[in-house]
Design a protein around this motif. Structure first.
Motif, PDB file in Angstrom:
ATOM      1  N   HIS A  10      38.166  33.224  39.727  1.00 12.24           N
ATOM      2  CA  HIS A  10      37.975  34.306  38.752  1.00 12.24           C
ATOM      3  C   HIS A  10      38.406  33.882  37.346  1.00 12.24           C
ATOM      4  O   HIS A  10      37.755  34.245  36.363  1.00 12.24           O
ATOM      5  CB  HIS A  10      38.725  35.570  39.180  1.00 12.24           C
ATOM      6  CG  HIS A  10      38.117  36.236  40.365  1.00 12.24           C
ATOM      7  ND1 HIS A  10      38.885  36.795  41.365  1.00 12.24           N
ATOM      8  CD2 HIS A  10      36.839  36.426  40.743  1.00 12.24           C
ATOM      9  CE1 HIS A  10      38.090  37.299  42.287  1.00 12.24           C
ATOM     10  NE2 HIS A  10      36.839  37.086  41.939  1.00 12.24           N
ATOM     11  N   LEU A  11      39.483  33.113  37.265  1.00 15.89           N
ATOM     12  CA  LEU A  11      39.914  32.616  35.955  1.00 15.89           C
ATOM     13  C   LEU A  11      38.854  31.693  35.353  1.00 15.89           C
ATOM     14  O   LEU A  11      38.573  31.757  34.150  1.00 15.89           O
ATOM     15  CB  LEU A  11      41.246  31.868  36.071  1.00 15.89           C
ATOM     16  CG  LEU A  11      42.479  32.718  36.351  1.00 15.89           C
ATOM     17  CD1 LEU A  11      43.692  31.826  36.591  1.00 15.89           C
ATOM     18  CD2 LEU A  11      42.745  33.698  35.217  1.00 15.89           C
ATOM     19  N   TYR A  12      38.263  30.868  36.192  1.00 15.59           N
ATOM     20  CA  TYR A  12      37.225  29.949  35.709  1.00 15.59           C
ATOM     21  C   TYR A  12      35.970  30.727  35.295  1.00 15.59           C
ATOM     22  O   TYR A  12      35.395  30.481  34.227  1.00 15.59           O
ATOM     23  CB  TYR A  12      36.883  28.913  36.777  1.00 15.59           C
ATOM     24  CG  TYR A  12      35.748  28.010  36.379  1.00 15.59           C
ATOM     25  CD1 TYR A  12      35.884  27.127  35.305  1.00 15.59           C
ATOM     26  CD2 TYR A  12      34.545  28.040  37.052  1.00 15.59           C
ATOM     27  CE1 TYR A  12      34.847  26.310  34.922  1.00 15.59           C
ATOM     28  CE2 TYR A  12      33.498  27.223  36.680  1.00 15.59           C
ATOM     29  CZ  TYR A  12      33.654  26.356  35.618  1.00 15.59           C
ATOM     30  OH  TYR A  12      32.613  25.545  35.237  1.00 15.59           O
ATOM     31  N   GLU A  13      35.557  31.663  36.120  1.00 19.55           N
ATOM     32  CA  GLU A  13      34.367  32.462  35.801  1.00 19.55           C
ATOM     33  C   GLU A  13      34.578  33.282  34.535  1.00 19.55           C
ATOM     34  O   GLU A  13      33.627  33.546  33.794  1.00 19.55           O
ATOM     35  CB  GLU A  13      34.008  33.376  36.975  1.00 19.55           C
ATOM     36  CG  GLU A  13      33.451  32.615  38.157  1.00 19.55           C
ATOM     37  CD  GLU A  13      33.256  33.477  39.387  1.00 19.55           C
ATOM     38  OE1 GLU A  13      33.763  34.628  39.429  1.00 19.55           O
ATOM     39  OE2 GLU A  13      32.606  32.994  40.334  1.00 19.55           O
ATOM     40  N   GLY A  14      35.820  33.684  34.283  1.00 21.68           N
ATOM     41  CA  GLY A  14      36.138  34.426  33.073  1.00 21.68           C
ATOM     42  C   GLY A  14      36.395  33.526  31.870  1.00 21.68           C
ATOM     43  O   GLY A  14      36.773  34.001  30.801  1.00 21.68           O
TER      44      GLY A  14
END
Length: 68
Positions: free
Chosen positions: A36-40
């Motif tokens: 999720h951190l990467y996608e964000g």
């Protein structure tokens, strides 16, 4: 980043602390949070891939421990 502790510290920088009571569940949840951190776009691809590799390795270790 070289260990599960380093991944925990990465997540902690974003206010994410994970403790579900069972190490393998913690690793699975950390994997989702890193994704999720990467996608964000909060972490770069290199950081994501390094964290993912560490989490995958630790997950395999835990699976082998449970089989014994």
């Amino acid at each position: 980043m070289e260990s599960l502790y380093d991944v925990q510290q990465l997540l902690k920088r974003f206010g994410i602390i994970i403790y579900l009571g069972k190490r393998i569940y913690d690793i699975e949840m950390m994997s989702q949070e890193v994704k999720h951190l990467y996608e964000g776009r909060l972490i770069d691809q290199q950081t994501y891939l390094r964290a993912w590799t560490i989490l995958k390795r630790e997950h395999q270790i835990e699976l082998s421990r449970e089989e014994k």
